[in-house]
Design a protein around this motif. Structure first.
Motif, PDB file in Angstrom:
ATOM      1  N   TYR A 138      12.503   5.866  -4.487  1.00  0.00           N
ATOM      2  CA  TYR A 138      11.571   7.003  -4.570  1.00  0.00           C
ATOM      3  C   TYR A 138      10.460   6.707  -5.576  1.00  0.00           C
ATOM      4  O   TYR A 138       9.272   6.919  -5.293  1.00  0.00           O
ATOM      5  N   ALA A 139      10.834   6.196  -6.756  1.00  0.00           N
ATOM      6  CA  ALA A 139       9.841   5.924  -7.801  1.00  0.00           C
ATOM      7  C   ALA A 139       8.859   4.831  -7.403  1.00  0.00           C
ATOM      8  O   ALA A 139       7.739   4.790  -7.916  1.00  0.00           O
ATOM      9  N   SER A 140       9.251   3.948  -6.495  1.00  0.00           N
ATOM     10  CA  SER A 140       8.317   2.919  -6.042  1.00  0.00           C
ATOM     11  C   SER A 140       7.084   3.537  -5.396  1.00  0.00           C
ATOM     12  O   SER A 140       6.017   2.920  -5.352  1.00  0.00           O
ATOM     13  N   GLY A 141       7.237   4.770  -4.920  1.00  0.00           N
ATOM     14  CA  GLY A 141       6.095   5.474  -4.338  1.00  0.00           C
ATOM     15  C   GLY A 141       4.965   5.681  -5.320  1.00  0.00           C
ATOM     16  O   GLY A 141       3.797   5.793  -4.926  1.00  0.00           O
ATOM     17  N   ILE A 142       5.303   5.723  -6.627  1.00  0.00           N
ATOM     18  CA  ILE A 142       4.258   5.862  -7.645  1.00  0.00           C
ATOM     19  C   ILE A 142       3.231   4.753  -7.476  1.00  0.00           C
ATOM     20  O   ILE A 142       2.023   5.000  -7.408  1.00  0.00           O
ATOM     21  N   PHE A 143       3.715   3.540  -7.381  1.00  0.00           N
ATOM     22  CA  PHE A 143       2.814   2.399  -7.450  1.00  0.00           C
ATOM     23  C   PHE A 143       2.237   2.027  -6.093  1.00  0.00           C
ATOM     24  O   PHE A 143       1.142   1.468  -6.023  1.00  0.00           O
ATOM     25  N   ILE A 144       2.959   2.356  -5.035  1.00  0.00           N
ATOM     26  CA  ILE A 144       2.336   2.226  -3.714  1.00  0.00           C
ATOM     27  C   ILE A 144       1.175   3.211  -3.621  1.00  0.00           C
ATOM     28  O   ILE A 144       0.090   2.884  -3.133  1.00  0.00           O
ATOM     29  N   GLY A 145       1.404   4.423  -4.143  1.00  0.00           N
ATOM     30  CA  GLY A 145       0.344   5.432  -4.141  1.00  0.00           C
ATOM     31  C   GLY A 145      -0.833   5.033  -5.008  1.00  0.00           C
ATOM     32  O   GLY A 145      -1.999   5.171  -4.604  1.00  0.00           O
ATOM     33  N   VAL A 146      -0.542   4.534  -6.204  1.00  0.00           N
ATOM     34  CA  VAL A 146      -1.617   4.080  -7.083  1.00  0.00           C
ATOM     35  C   VAL A 146      -2.367   2.913  -6.434  1.00  0.00           C
ATOM     36  O   VAL A 146      -3.603   2.849  -6.480  1.00  0.00           O
ATOM     37  N   GLY A 147      -1.614   1.999  -5.810  1.00  0.00           N
ATOM     38  CA  GLY A 147      -2.251   0.878  -5.131  1.00  0.00           C
ATOM     39  C   GLY A 147      -3.178   1.323  -4.015  1.00  0.00           C
ATOM     40  O   GLY A 147      -4.312   0.850  -3.895  1.00  0.00           O
ATOM     41  N   LEU A 148      -2.710   2.264  -3.198  1.00  0.00           N
ATOM     42  CA  LEU A 148      -3.552   2.790  -2.118  1.00  0.00           C
ATOM     43  C   LEU A 148      -4.751   3.538  -2.661  1.00  0.00           C
ATOM     44  O   LEU A 148      -5.833   3.518  -2.068  1.00  0.00           O
ATOM     45  N   SER A 149      -4.546   4.208  -3.802  1.00  0.00           N
ATOM     46  CA  SER A 149      -5.659   4.923  -4.412  1.00  0.00           C
ATOM     47  C   SER A 149      -6.774   3.950  -4.791  1.00  0.00           C
ATOM     48  O   SER A 149      -7.955   4.214  -4.543  1.00  0.00           O
ATOM     49  N   PHE A 150      -6.387   2.814  -5.376  1.00  0.00           N
ATOM     50  CA  PHE A 150      -7.378   1.785  -5.709  1.00  0.00           C
ATOM     51  C   PHE A 150      -8.007   1.197  -4.454  1.00  0.00           C
ATOM     52  O   PHE A 150      -9.236   1.104  -4.332  1.00  0.00           O
ATOM     53  N   LEU A 151      -7.151   0.797  -3.499  1.00  0.00           N
ATOM     54  CA  LEU A 151      -7.643   0.083  -2.326  1.00  0.00           C
ATOM     55  C   LEU A 151      -8.463   0.973  -1.403  1.00  0.00           C
ATOM     56  O   LEU A 151      -9.581   0.636  -1.019  1.00  0.00           O
TER      57      LEU A 151
END
Length: 413
Positions: A138-151
């Motif tokens: 679940y917490a991995s979603g933090i960084f997938i989300g942050v990554g998508l936010s950047f990309l």
């Protein structure tokens, strides 16, 4: 709940968490564009990314945790998802700082409905021996989300502008909210039969009387302060120091790597706990110390390429703790108080992470340090203090773990 259905729900919640961090992080990704468009200061961008969101999010987290312990977790998740997505879309029409502040406050309030309900749901749906792993997925979603936010957000803003980027990242949540309502089923609600209307302050006081919990919250608050400072001002490193704004969207690729690191950290914590439960905390110490050398190299690199590489490697280590931190606090409470414990955890790390790190760093940039490396000096100051504070606190949390954990034998099931 059947195994495959349970893991399907984990993946759905992770997708929602991804969207929450796309919308949460987008202000920092677009920070220099918003700053220049609305004629704001670095301090104001720090406030917008940090306290404007985090204080509302944090203050709402504890009552939302208590509400999740007593009502429909599905309803809270779906309602929160719809509101914060709508507010992000509306931010695309902002023409003033005040408008963005108002929308950002509603994003904070509605996102506070998500994780306490999810933490309670997952703790009911999975056995203790799998908890760190599931929470880390679940917490991995933090960084997938942050990554998508950047990309996604960064690329759209470079192609069009920051307002279009806001609208683009907000729309998916409006679509997913009604789908979630039809897909999610509540697990067994034994917690309701056990729950009594005990004063919330009494429950919090009992939880905070445990030394492990206090040091736990301190340690991971320092790590949150480090992490959100980097996410808030990494754009300044590339834009203001190296004049390479095109690297800002590409930094999102490292966030996907952090998502993998978070899951690996959770699985490692579960393995370490089989020998001795308090060793789960080793992953927090790993996060506190592992990234610091790379941040030093990245913040003072001579070329933008080296800055990009070392800042990316650093975040892989320093942000790997997220799932472990959320999981460990669940071992200090009985099942009927899991969402409350999750709300307290989110309250503290939000105040320290979002609320202290970004505005403090922005203030240091604007008023304390000067010259071409003002951003580097400011960020490094916060990183160094956070690393030392986290290490000291987590070591102390380990000292008291055995005494403070609830049903220690259950943690080894």
């Amino acid at each position: 709940m059947k195994k495959y259905a349970a893991y399907g729900t984990v993946l759905l919640f992770t997708l929602i968490y991804i969207l929450s961090f796309v919308d949460r992080q987008i202000v920092a990704v677009l920070g220099t564009q918003i700053r220049d468009s609305l004629v704001l200061s670095n301090f104001q961008i720090g406030l917008l990314y940090g306290p404007v969101f985090s204080f509302v999010y944090a203050l709402a987290g504890i009552p939302m945790g208590r509400l999740a312990d007593k009502t429909s977790r599905k309803l809270m998740i779906c309602t929160g998802l719809f509101i914060w997505s709508l507010m992000t879309v509306l931010s695309g029409f902002a023409a003033s700082f005040a408008f963005l502040v108002t929308a950002r406050m509603f994003v904070g309030l509605s996102q506070a409905m998500l994780s306490p309900a999810v933490y309670s749901y997952l703790a009911d749906a999975f056995s203790p021996k799998h908890r760190a792993t599931v929470f880390s997925i679940y917490a991995s979603g933090i960084f997938i989300g942050v990554g998508l936010s950047f990309l996604v957000g960064g690329s759209v803003s470079l192609q069009y502008d920051w307002k279009v980027a806001m609208i683009v990242v907000g729309v998916p949540g409006l679509i997913l909210a009604p789908l979630t309502w039809f897909l999610v089923r509540e697990p067994d609600k034994k917690r309701k039969a056990e729950s009594n209307d005990v004063n919330i302050l009494s429950d919090l006081g009992l939880l905070l009387s445990k030394k492990s919990v206090v040091f736990h919250l301190m340690g991971f608050s320092f790590l949150a302060c480090m992490g959100y400072t980097i996410l808030a001002f990494i754009g300044n490193v590339f834009n203001d120091i190296h004049q390479r704004p095109d690297l800002i969207p590409l930094y999102g690729w490292f966030m996907f790597g952090v998502g993998i690191m978070v899951i690996l950290s959770g699985k490692t914590a579960d393995k370490l706990a089989q020998v001795k439960p308090k060793r789960r905390y080793f992953m927090g110490i790993f996060a506190a110390l592992g990234g610091v050398p790379f941040y030093v190299l990245g913040l003072y690199a001579d070329t933008p390429e080296m800055a990009f590489l070392f800042m990316g490697i650093g975040v892989l280590f320093s942000s790997s703790y997220n799932g472990v931190a959320a999981a460990i606090i669940q071992y200090f409470v009985p099942s009927r108080k899991r969402a409350l414990a999750g709300g307290l955890y989110l309250f503290v790390i939000s105040v320290a992470g979002f609320g202290v790190g970004p505005p403090l760093t922005g203030w240091l940039i604007d008023f304390v340090f000067s010259g071409p490396l003002a951003v580097s000096h400011s960020m490094m100051t916060v990183i160094a203090v956070s690393s030392l504070g986290a290490t000291f606190s987590i070591l102390n949390a380990m000292r008291y773990y055995k005494h403070d954990a609830v049903n220690e034998n259950a943690a080894l099931e």
